[in-house]
Design a protein around this motif. Structure first.
Motif, PDB file in Angstrom:
ATOM      1  N   GLY A 262       0.242  -0.842   0.057  1.00 17.09           N
ATOM      2  CA  GLY A 262       0.098   0.114   0.143  1.00 17.09           C
ATOM      3  C   GLY A 262       0.403   1.548   0.328  1.00 17.09           C
ATOM      4  N   LEU A 263       1.352   0.947   1.227  1.00 17.99           N
ATOM      5  CA  LEU A 263       2.877   2.267   0.832  1.00 17.99           C
ATOM      6  C   LEU A 263       3.283   2.507  -0.694  1.00 17.99           C
ATOM      7  CD1 LEU A 263       4.211   2.056   4.415  1.00 17.99           C
ATOM      8  CD2 LEU A 263       2.591   3.672   3.544  1.00 17.99           C
ATOM      9  N   ALA A 264       4.399   1.432  -1.001  1.00 20.08           N
ATOM     10  CA  ALA A 264       4.298   1.903  -1.915  1.00 20.08           C
ATOM     11  C   ALA A 264       3.541   2.030  -3.221  1.00 20.08           C
ATOM     12  CB  ALA A 264       5.302   0.390  -3.121  1.00 20.08           C
ATOM     13  N   ARG A 269       2.272   6.812  -6.756  1.00 18.40           N
ATOM     14  CA  ARG A 269       0.842   8.291  -7.162  1.00 18.40           C
ATOM     15  C   ARG A 269       1.510   9.453  -6.763  1.00 18.40           C
ATOM     16  NH1 ARG A 269      -3.951   3.960  -4.856  1.00 18.40           N
ATOM     17  NH2 ARG A 269      -4.037   3.236  -6.896  1.00 18.40           N
ATOM     18  N   ALA A 270       1.914   9.353  -5.624  1.00 15.95           N
ATOM     19  CA  ALA A 270       2.508  10.713  -4.773  1.00 15.95           C
ATOM     20  C   ALA A 270       3.094  11.436  -5.742  1.00 15.95           C
ATOM     21  CB  ALA A 270       3.017  10.395  -3.487  1.00 15.95           C
ATOM     22  N   SER A 271       4.028  10.604  -6.458  1.00 18.81           N
ATOM     23  CA  SER A 271       5.513  10.301  -7.316  1.00 18.81           C
ATOM     24  C   SER A 271       5.273  11.449  -8.433  1.00 18.81           C
ATOM     25  CB  SER A 271       7.049  10.323  -7.260  1.00 18.81           C
ATOM     26  OG  SER A 271       6.349   8.708  -7.341  1.00 18.81           O
ATOM     27  N   LEU A 272       3.853  10.240  -9.820  1.00 21.01           N
ATOM     28  CA  LEU A 272       3.365  10.926 -10.005  1.00 21.01           C
ATOM     29  C   LEU A 272       2.717  12.624 -10.775  1.00 21.01           C
ATOM     30  CD1 LEU A 272       2.285   7.742 -11.726  1.00 21.01           C
ATOM     31  CD2 LEU A 272       4.001   8.610 -12.366  1.00 21.01           C
ATOM     32  N   ARG A 273       2.528  12.629  -8.729  1.00 18.52           N
ATOM     33  CA  ARG A 273       0.866  13.948  -8.862  1.00 18.52           C
ATOM     34  C   ARG A 273       1.925  14.684  -8.118  1.00 18.52           C
ATOM     35  NH1 ARG A 273      -4.667  10.821  -7.110  1.00 18.52           N
ATOM     36  NH2 ARG A 273      -4.724   9.399  -8.564  1.00 18.52           N
ATOM     37  N   ARG A 277       3.187  16.372   0.326  1.00 19.27           N
ATOM     38  CA  ARG A 277       2.055  16.453   1.816  1.00 19.27           C
ATOM     39  C   ARG A 277       2.457  14.922   1.256  1.00 19.27           C
ATOM     40  NH1 ARG A 277      -3.276  17.899   3.673  1.00 19.27           N
ATOM     41  NH2 ARG A 277      -3.069  17.660   5.845  1.00 19.27           N
ATOM     42  N   VAL A 278       1.934  14.641   0.886  1.00 18.14           N
ATOM     43  CA  VAL A 278       2.176  12.622   0.421  1.00 18.14           C
ATOM     44  C   VAL A 278       2.808  11.767   0.959  1.00 18.14           C
ATOM     45  CG1 VAL A 278       1.216  10.625  -0.558  1.00 18.14           C
ATOM     46  CG2 VAL A 278      -0.118  12.728  -0.245  1.00 18.14           C
ATOM     47  N   ALA A 279       3.902  13.060   0.176  1.00 18.74           N
ATOM     48  CA  ALA A 279       5.283  12.266  -0.034  1.00 18.74           C
ATOM     49  C   ALA A 279       6.016  12.147   1.578  1.00 18.74           C
ATOM     50  CB  ALA A 279       5.857  12.417  -0.790  1.00 18.74           C
ATOM     51  N   ALA A 280       5.412  13.650   2.048  1.00 18.47           N
ATOM     52  CA  ALA A 280       6.705  13.512   3.227  1.00 18.47           C
ATOM     53  C   ALA A 280       5.661  12.957   4.922  1.00 18.47           C
ATOM     54  CB  ALA A 280       5.795  15.501   3.744  1.00 18.47           C
ATOM     55  N   SER A 281       4.948  12.577   4.434  1.00 12.11           N
ATOM     56  CA  SER A 281       3.782  12.105   5.064  1.00 12.11           C
ATOM     57  C   SER A 281       4.443   9.929   5.692  1.00 12.11           C
ATOM     58  CB  SER A 281       2.173  11.356   5.273  1.00 12.11           C
ATOM     59  OG  SER A 281       1.878  10.906   3.775  1.00 12.11           O
ATOM     60  N   ILE A 282       4.423   9.552   4.371  1.00  9.01           N
ATOM     61  CA  ILE A 282       4.835   8.196   3.528  1.00  9.01           C
ATOM     62  C   ILE A 282       6.061   8.001   4.953  1.00  9.01           C
ATOM     63  CG2 ILE A 282       5.532   6.732   2.500  1.00  9.01           C
ATOM     64  CD1 ILE A 282       3.340   7.742   0.065  1.00  9.01           C
ATOM     65  N   VAL A 283       7.155   8.887   4.502  1.00  9.91           N
ATOM     66  CA  VAL A 283       8.290   9.651   4.842  1.00  9.91           C
ATOM     67  C   VAL A 283       7.953   9.319   6.309  1.00  9.91           C
ATOM     68  CG1 VAL A 283      10.350  10.772   5.769  1.00  9.91           C
ATOM     69  CG2 VAL A 283       9.339   9.854   3.297  1.00  9.91           C
ATOM     70  N   GLY A 284       7.201   9.609   6.894  1.00  9.29           N
ATOM     71  CA  GLY A 284       7.300  10.357   9.157  1.00  9.29           C
ATOM     72  C   GLY A 284       6.430   8.879   9.313  1.00  9.29           C
ATOM     73  N   VAL A 285       5.730   7.656   8.669  1.00 11.23           N
ATOM     74  CA  VAL A 285       4.992   6.624   8.655  1.00 11.23           C
ATOM     75  C   VAL A 285       6.030   5.679   8.935  1.00 11.23           C
ATOM     76  CG1 VAL A 285       3.615   4.651   7.925  1.00 11.23           C
ATOM     77  CG2 VAL A 285       3.452   7.366   8.532  1.00 11.23           C
ATOM     78  N   ALA A 387      -4.580  15.160  -0.380  1.00  8.15           N
ATOM     79  CA  ALA A 387      -3.789  13.674   0.340  1.00  8.15           C
ATOM     80  C   ALA A 387      -4.731  12.715   0.956  1.00  8.15           C
ATOM     81  CB  ALA A 387      -2.817  15.044   0.914  1.00  8.15           C
ATOM     82  N   ALA A 388      -5.749  13.138   1.616  1.00 11.10           N
ATOM     83  CA  ALA A 388      -6.706  12.114   2.533  1.00 11.10           C
ATOM     84  C   ALA A 388      -7.300  11.156   1.724  1.00 11.10           C
ATOM     85  CB  ALA A 388      -7.942  13.093   3.147  1.00 11.10           C
ATOM     86  N   GLY A 389      -7.765  11.466   0.012  1.00 10.49           N
ATOM     87  CA  GLY A 389      -7.880  10.369  -0.539  1.00 10.49           C
ATOM     88  C   GLY A 389      -7.083   9.506  -1.144  1.00 10.49           C
ATOM     89  N   GLN A 390      -5.856   9.850  -1.344  1.00 11.49           N
ATOM     90  CA  GLN A 390      -4.916   8.766  -1.714  1.00 11.49           C
ATOM     91  C   GLN A 390      -4.664   8.113  -0.259  1.00 11.49           C
ATOM     92  OE1 GLN A 390      -1.810  10.599  -3.255  1.00 11.49           O
ATOM     93  NE2 GLN A 390      -2.808  12.629  -4.238  1.00 11.49           N
ATOM     94  N   TRP A 391      -4.353   8.883   0.658  1.00 15.30           N
ATOM     95  CA  TRP A 391      -3.781   7.177   1.910  1.00 15.30           C
ATOM     96  C   TRP A 391      -5.329   6.721   1.983  1.00 15.30           C
ATOM     97  CZ3 TRP A 391      -0.817   5.536   4.898  1.00 15.30           C
ATOM     98  CH2 TRP A 391       0.479   6.429   5.135  1.00 15.30           C
ATOM     99  N   LEU A 392      -6.542   7.014   2.000  1.00 18.21           N
ATOM    100  CA  LEU A 392      -7.985   5.893   1.476  1.00 18.21           C
ATOM    101  C   LEU A 392      -7.659   5.285   0.649  1.00 18.21           C
ATOM    102  CD1 LEU A 392     -10.583   8.672   3.250  1.00 18.21           C
ATOM    103  CD2 LEU A 392      -9.435   6.410   4.346  1.00 18.21           C
ATOM    104  N   ALA A 393      -6.723   5.986  -0.673  1.00 20.74           N
ATOM    105  CA  ALA A 393      -7.436   4.961  -1.603  1.00 20.74           C
ATOM    106  C   ALA A 393      -6.376   3.448  -1.755  1.00 20.74           C
ATOM    107  CB  ALA A 393      -6.248   5.900  -2.853  1.00 20.74           C
ATOM    108  N   VAL A 394      -5.473   3.389  -0.890  1.00 19.47           N
ATOM    109  CA  VAL A 394      -4.025   2.312  -0.642  1.00 19.47           C
ATOM    110  C   VAL A 394      -5.196   0.840   0.561  1.00 19.47           C
ATOM    111  CG1 VAL A 394      -2.380   3.336  -0.922  1.00 19.47           C
ATOM    112  CG2 VAL A 394      -3.399   3.001   1.519  1.00 19.47           C
TER     113      VAL A 394
END
Length: 450
Positions: A262-264, A269-273, A277-285, A387-394
């Motif tokens: 899911g994180l991959a 998706r975050a890199s393509l778009r 903010r999404v990329a930073a949240s992934i790094v944090g997790v 950002a919230a929608g992309q996280w839910l999409a996984v």
């Protein structure tokens, strides 16, 4: 409703009719049933009603939907309805009337998941603020973390529950039902050469805990992105590192695999778009999880468990037997898992993974429908841009990875439908906002037909 025409002409002699009133909007669906269902999980667990009471809570949601009327259905719901129809017909393949009880319970979980999805989708579409709709799932997360820590601190705790006492002795003593109504905080495998206690509460099995954890974590991060302030947001953020100990100690390999997948997908998706903010949240997790490995030697513990048990051999023998036997009944399966003595595993054929359960119990067409719904959900949810929608999409991606390894004929299927339905409503609102060119300021007065 329209106003009746005037019976007398108005002053001046001219006849006229009063313009009809617009249709009144149906009342909003209340959120307290979702809060009671998902937020009071520790209470249902203590009562022994977490499993058997779950479909009853789903029936409450269904009653409210039927009473309200004019309820929109989520996209791709027809696929799930077809799956349910095949499951019902497969009951003709049951080998004995005794297996009808467990069949009915699994069917109830499938139906409850659909009802939860429809309820959440409708509730989210009719509210200006989506945050409140996601709150019950955050309460479920808190219950998961708290009971997980109970499994860490008092792993040997076991109690007889009120539900266990109320059930007839013959029913309560059935192993399948006994696991559901007898309270335990951790799962213990006596067959292992080096047995350990693995957190499981509120579930009967630790794999269900790991499955729920991987599904719910993206929802918690999404909530934190939807709400920028407030006590609940900070409590959720603080709970993330606290949740790692019980989650890691489940030693669920498929949990790590599904979260990693899911994180991959989220990272790509975050890199393509170009969503920083999404990329930073992934790094944090990832950083929080990496730091936890300094205190919990998770790799060493998993390796010891694999070396001291026959879990891989047992699963492989079950999967091989499913493939062999389903060739004799490919269209409707056998109705339910069956116990045999032709495999090394103690578990029945058709368990140890939802894919194998659906394939063996309900046949190939049912499996195609089951997988197709999650694939369709993944595609639809991926349209979200926030950002919230992309996280839910996984979440559907996580589910697709888990399906071969974890059973989902339980509460976790409702958790998945909750998250997916919310993500669908969010993606739809974002699409309408883009078309309108400005953010909506008020909630729609009536649901738009799906």
């Amino acid at each position: 409703m329209t106003r009746a025409p005037a019976t007398e002409p108005p002053p001046g002699g001219a006849s006229a009719e009063v313009a009809p009133l617009p249709p009144s909007a149906p009342p909003q669906l209340p959120l307290w049933p979702l809060s009671m269902m998902f937020g009071l999980v520790p209470l249902w667990w203590l009562l022994g009603a977490f499993y058997l009471g779950w479909p009853l809570l789903g029936a409450l949601l269904l009653a409210l939907l039927l009473t309200r009327g004019r309820v929109p259905l989520p996209p791709a719901v027809g696929i799930w309805l077809l799956f349910l129809a095949i499951v019902v017909v497969s009951a003709t393949q049951l080998s004995s009337p005794a297996s009808l009880l467990t069949f009915a319970l699994r069917l109830a979980f499938y139906l409850t998941a659909l009802v939860v999805g429809v309820y959440v989708y409708a509730a989210a579409r009719e509210r200006a603020s989506l945050v409140a709709v996601l709150t019950p799932l955050c309460a479920f997360w808190f219950g998961l973390v708290a009971l997980g820590w109970l499994g860490v601190l008092v792993p040997r705790l076991a109690m007889t529950t009120p539900m266990e006492v109320l059930l007839p002795g013959g029913v309560a003593s059935t192993p399948f039902i006994q696991d559901m109504v007898h309270l335990t905080t951790a799962e213990y495998s006596a067959r292992s050469l080096n047995p350990i206690f693995r957190p499981a509460a509120p579930f009967a099995y630790t794999n269900n805990y790991g499955s729920a954890y991987a599904m719910t974590l993206p929802c918690v991060v999404a909530f934190a992105m939807l709400r920028r302030q407030g006590v609940l947001r900070w409590a959720l953020l603080a709970s993330l590192p606290l949740s790692l100990a019980p989650a890691f100690l489940t030693l669920n390999r498929a949990m790590f695999l599904s979260l990693g997948a899911g994180l991959a997908v989220l990272g790509v998706r975050a890199s393509l778009r170009g969503n920083v903010r999404v990329a930073a949240s992934i790094v944090g997790v990832v950083v929080i999880g990496g730091l936890a490995t300094f205190f919990i030697p998770i790799t060493e513990l998993i390796n010891k468990r694999v070396d001291s048990s026959d879990t891989n051999t047992d699963r492989l023998s079950l999967y091989t037997e499913v493939i062999r036997r389903v060739q004799e009944s490919p269209w409707l399966g056998y109705g339910a898992p069956v116990n045999v003595d032709t495999v090394s595993a103690a578990a029945p054929i058709g368990t140890q993974g939802q894919l194998w359960m659906v394939l063996f119990s309900h046949g190939v067409p049912a499996l195609i429908c089951f997988l197709a719904w999650f694939v369709a959900a993944a595609v639809i949810c991926a349209r979200a841009t926030s950002a919230a929608g992309q996280w839910l999409a996984v979440v559907p991606v996580v589910c697709l990875v888990q399906i071969p390894f974890y059973g989902m004929a339980n509460q976790n299927l409702a958790v998945a439908f909750f998250a997916v339905a919310f993500a669908m409503a969010l993606a739809e609102r974002e699409r309408l906002t883009r078309l309108a060119g400005s953010p909506p300021t008020v909630a729609p007065t009536a649901p738009v037909p799906a």
